[in-house]
Design a protein around this motif. Sequence first.
Motif, PDB file in Angstrom:
ATOM      1  N   THR A 162     -11.493 148.325 -26.531  1.00 44.57           N
ATOM      2  CA  THR A 162     -10.692 147.412 -27.343  1.00 44.57           C
ATOM      3  C   THR A 162     -10.797 147.773 -28.816  1.00 44.57           C
ATOM      4  O   THR A 162      -9.807 147.742 -29.567  1.00 44.57           O
ATOM      5  CB  THR A 162     -11.154 145.951 -27.129  1.00 44.57           C
ATOM      6  OG1 THR A 162     -10.953 145.616 -25.744  1.00 44.57           O
ATOM      7  CG2 THR A 162     -10.388 144.980 -28.002  1.00 44.57           C
ATOM      8  N   VAL A 163     -12.002 148.094 -29.285  1.00 45.08           N
ATOM      9  CA  VAL A 163     -12.186 148.475 -30.689  1.00 45.08           C
ATOM     10  C   VAL A 163     -11.323 149.687 -31.024  1.00 45.08           C
ATOM     11  O   VAL A 163     -10.587 149.691 -32.029  1.00 45.08           O
ATOM     12  CB  VAL A 163     -13.680 148.792 -30.974  1.00 45.08           C
ATOM     13  CG1 VAL A 163     -13.846 149.350 -32.379  1.00 45.08           C
ATOM     14  CG2 VAL A 163     -14.519 147.535 -30.800  1.00 45.08           C
ATOM     15  N   VAL A 164     -11.371 150.701 -30.182  1.00 49.07           N
ATOM     16  CA  VAL A 164     -10.585 151.920 -30.438  1.00 49.07           C
ATOM     17  C   VAL A 164      -9.095 151.619 -30.382  1.00 49.07           C
ATOM     18  O   VAL A 164      -8.324 152.066 -31.247  1.00 49.07           O
ATOM     19  CB  VAL A 164     -10.950 153.019 -29.413  1.00 49.07           C
ATOM     20  CG1 VAL A 164     -10.025 154.222 -29.547  1.00 49.07           C
ATOM     21  CG2 VAL A 164     -12.404 153.452 -29.622  1.00 49.07           C
ATOM     22  N   HIS A 165      -8.679 150.846 -29.388  1.00 46.43           N
ATOM     23  CA  HIS A 165      -7.254 150.530 -29.245  1.00 46.43           C
ATOM     24  C   HIS A 165      -6.741 149.786 -30.464  1.00 46.43           C
ATOM     25  O   HIS A 165      -5.626 150.083 -30.968  1.00 46.43           O
ATOM     26  CB  HIS A 165      -7.043 149.696 -27.985  1.00 46.43           C
ATOM     27  CG  HIS A 165      -5.622 149.254 -27.779  1.00 46.43           C
ATOM     28  ND1 HIS A 165      -4.642 150.123 -27.350  1.00 46.43           N
ATOM     29  CD2 HIS A 165      -5.014 148.054 -27.962  1.00 46.43           C
ATOM     30  CE1 HIS A 165      -3.485 149.485 -27.280  1.00 46.43           C
ATOM     31  NE2 HIS A 165      -3.697 148.219 -27.642  1.00 46.43           N
ATOM     32  N   ARG A 166      -7.533 148.864 -30.988  1.00 51.11           N
ATOM     33  CA  ARG A 166      -7.061 148.086 -32.147  1.00 51.11           C
ATOM     34  C   ARG A 166      -7.071 148.906 -33.420  1.00 51.11           C
ATOM     35  O   ARG A 166      -6.296 148.639 -34.346  1.00 51.11           O
ATOM     36  CB  ARG A 166      -7.889 146.818 -32.266  1.00 51.11           C
ATOM     37  CG  ARG A 166      -7.498 145.810 -31.174  1.00 51.11           C
ATOM     38  CD  ARG A 166      -8.333 144.567 -31.171  1.00 51.11           C
ATOM     39  NE  ARG A 166      -8.349 143.845 -32.434  1.00 51.11           N
ATOM     40  CZ  ARG A 166      -8.947 142.667 -32.619  1.00 51.11           C
ATOM     41  NH1 ARG A 166      -9.559 142.088 -31.594  1.00 51.11           N
ATOM     42  NH2 ARG A 166      -8.937 142.079 -33.795  1.00 51.11           N
ATOM     43  N   LEU A 167      -7.927 149.896 -33.507  1.00 49.27           N
ATOM     44  CA  LEU A 167      -7.907 150.771 -34.686  1.00 49.27           C
ATOM     45  C   LEU A 167      -6.726 151.739 -34.648  1.00 49.27           C
ATOM     46  O   LEU A 167      -6.035 151.941 -35.653  1.00 49.27           O
ATOM     47  CB  LEU A 167      -9.216 151.556 -34.788  1.00 49.27           C
ATOM     48  CG  LEU A 167     -10.450 150.771 -35.236  1.00 49.27           C
ATOM     49  CD1 LEU A 167     -11.684 151.643 -35.109  1.00 49.27           C
ATOM     50  CD2 LEU A 167     -10.287 150.273 -36.678  1.00 49.27           C
ATOM     51  N   LEU A 168      -6.496 152.302 -33.477  1.00 50.24           N
ATOM     52  CA  LEU A 168      -5.435 153.329 -33.356  1.00 50.24           C
ATOM     53  C   LEU A 168      -4.073 152.735 -33.055  1.00 50.24           C
ATOM     54  O   LEU A 168      -3.059 153.415 -33.223  1.00 50.24           O
ATOM     55  CB  LEU A 168      -5.814 154.336 -32.269  1.00 50.24           C
ATOM     56  CG  LEU A 168      -7.026 155.221 -32.587  1.00 50.24           C
ATOM     57  CD1 LEU A 168      -7.334 156.125 -31.402  1.00 50.24           C
ATOM     58  CD2 LEU A 168      -6.776 156.048 -33.834  1.00 50.24           C
ATOM     59  N   GLY A 169      -4.036 151.477 -32.614  1.00 53.60           N
ATOM     60  CA  GLY A 169      -2.761 150.837 -32.339  1.00 53.60           C
ATOM     61  C   GLY A 169      -2.158 151.235 -31.006  1.00 53.60           C
ATOM     62  O   GLY A 169      -2.703 152.020 -30.262  1.00 53.60           O
TER      63      GLY A 169
END
Length: 411
Positions: free
Chosen positions: A404-411
């Motif tokens: 989730t952290v990566v997805h929210r950073l990269l969009g």
Amino acid sequence: MPSILPEGDPAPEDGSLPPSVREGAERRAFGVYVHVPYCRVRCGYCDFNTYTASELGGTSRGDYADQVQRELSLGARVLRDAGLPERRVSTVFFGGGTPTLLPATDLAVMLGRIRDEWGLAEGAEVTTEANPDSVDRAYLERLADAGFTRVSFGMQSAVPHVLATLDRTHTPERIPLVTRWAREAGLQVSVDLIYGTPGESVADWERSLDAALATEPDHVSAYALIVERGTKLAARIRRGEVPAPDDDLHAEMYELADARFADAGFEWYEISNWARSRQSGGSTRSRHNLSYWTGEDWWAAGPGAHSHVGGTRWWNLKHPGAYAERIGRGVSPAHAREVLSSEARRSERILLETRIADGLPAEVLTPDERRGIPGLIADGLIDGRAAIGGRIVPTLRGRLLADTVVHRLLG
């Protein structure tokens, strides 16, 4: 069965690398990984590139050390021809499979070739994985005499029924013996655990944590069981013989492990890895594994092994027979490769460095990506104090929701 190799571009037979690998090489550490693809039995959950005696197709374990030595010499030539600076090897890792199914003299000979071709840096970390029932006191002493500094035992559990579900061949009573012998030989000790095995209770997991910490290890890894397609365990779950892993139970077990390790003086430094606190007298982090998460260079020898140098990644043919045939002809055993774009390398860096306690420098993110930081702090996924200091470091909740952290950073 072992997982399928990824697709990629054709790899040149001479192993040559593109000129781009030279950029920034003097700032990157260099390590070596040696894959030993042999196992006495195949564990039901494993899809690693490993082979039992009946699956070797006429190849012999007795020839393996010589084959790897040839690939290591090829690697040294390839790196020289690519114009890379001379770098001594800072970390070596023998993984598998079960490297310690080979005689200790074979591991020593392969380490000797690494030393001859590149040299070992002062204080180099040299690790081998080992099954608890594949070594004795004399074997561990021979490893230490050869220059190994560290051994990582596949403990997995201290509970007999959990070990049986995982098809492990050792008994819980073996763990205290081998860890003591390793320490007496002068080796650092790491133990690997798996949690969330079908039928494993929280009480079972607590028993395994207590048993692992009782060995007074220098390092602990704890991995959530992943059921890989094509494995024996996946088939058992599909037939309803054992229950599927439960994500909520996984989270409870992870939190329990993190708390127990902290109480025992360990600090997490990567989502699944804990080392003795640096305040207690020097870090016992696995420097080799950190090199993967921070994008350093490494040559990986052996069937199916994956190498990385300066944004170029390649992987060897999987079967020991096919690997031996290429090595015998004096050509690269690489099956395919990919040259990562600068954007792909940046995205990969975000994916990997948000998993570690040292964190990701916020400057790696674009202005649009940095706009997501306040929301991640508000949701308790990253450390607010670290973010103010310019680094993205996951909280305990963020470790549990790393994707989730990566997805929210990269969009």
